[in-house]
Design an enzyme around this catalytic site. Structure first.
Site, PDB file in Angstrom:
ATOM      1  CE  LYS A   1     -54.187 -72.683 -28.092  1.00 45.83           C
ATOM      2  NZ  LYS A   1     -54.217 -71.644 -26.827  1.00 45.83           N
ATOM      3  NE  ARG A  30     -51.769 -69.119 -14.182  1.00 46.88           N
ATOM      4  CZ  ARG A  30     -51.821 -70.099 -15.176  1.00 46.88           C
ATOM      5  NH1 ARG A  30     -52.798 -70.723 -14.930  1.00 46.88           N
ATOM      6  NH2 ARG A  30     -51.122 -70.517 -15.873  1.00 46.88           N
TER       7      ARG A  30
END
Length: 162
Positions: A41, A90
């Site tokens: 990444k 979340r």
């Protein structure tokens, strides 16, 4: 001693992360906020920048430690002497990936549990990628990240646009 590891990219830390850290820090004697380094990444902030931001934001937490790691989370947790990996959720959309994460970790290391904390509803829309996008386009991120993080984000994008 009850030790937990809260892993993540924290690129950047936002109020959803901070909510989980605040709540986990009272549940465990030691909470290690572990900045994941993944060579696959390309984060906006390098590992050291993320660690420095975390240290500034979390300076008032006596039992919270910030480190970086590379590799499998459960191996890192064992090195820390942790019994628990803390993760935040979340919304229901997070559940599927987190479920696989927990089952994989349990298969790799049965001695380490994965514990999930639901983020408070006022932070349930916040993600690091969303924060970066809003900041990139000059939007107001003051209700998403601490001011020091907002300043660093705006500085990063201002420098990139020059």
């Amino acid at each position: 001693m009850r030790i937990a590891v809260y892993p993540g990219s924290f690129d950047p830390i936002h109020y959803g992360h901070l909510d989980i850290i605040e709540r986990a820090s009272v549940l465990y004697d030691k909470l290690v906020v572990a900045v994941a380094t993944n060579p696959k990444k390309k984060p906006l902030f390098d590992t050291q920048e993320r660690i420095e931001l975390l240290k500034m934001v979390l300076k008032d937490f006596d039992n919270v430690y910030i480190e970086s790691f590379e590799g499998l989370t459960v191996n890192y947790a064992l090195k820390q002497g942790a019994q628990v990996v803390v993760r935040g959720l979340r919304a229901i959309t997070d559940f599927e990936n987190e479920f696989v994460f927990a089952l994989t970790n349990k298969k790799l290391e049965p001695r380490v549990e994965t514990i999930y904390l639901m983020t408070r509803s006022e932070y349930s829309f916040i993600s690091s990628s969303g924060v970066k996008e809003v900041a990139y386009y000059g939007g107001n991120i003051s209700d998403m990240v601490p001011s020091i993080v907002a300043d660093k984000l705006h500085q990063k994008y201002d420098d990139a646009l020059k």
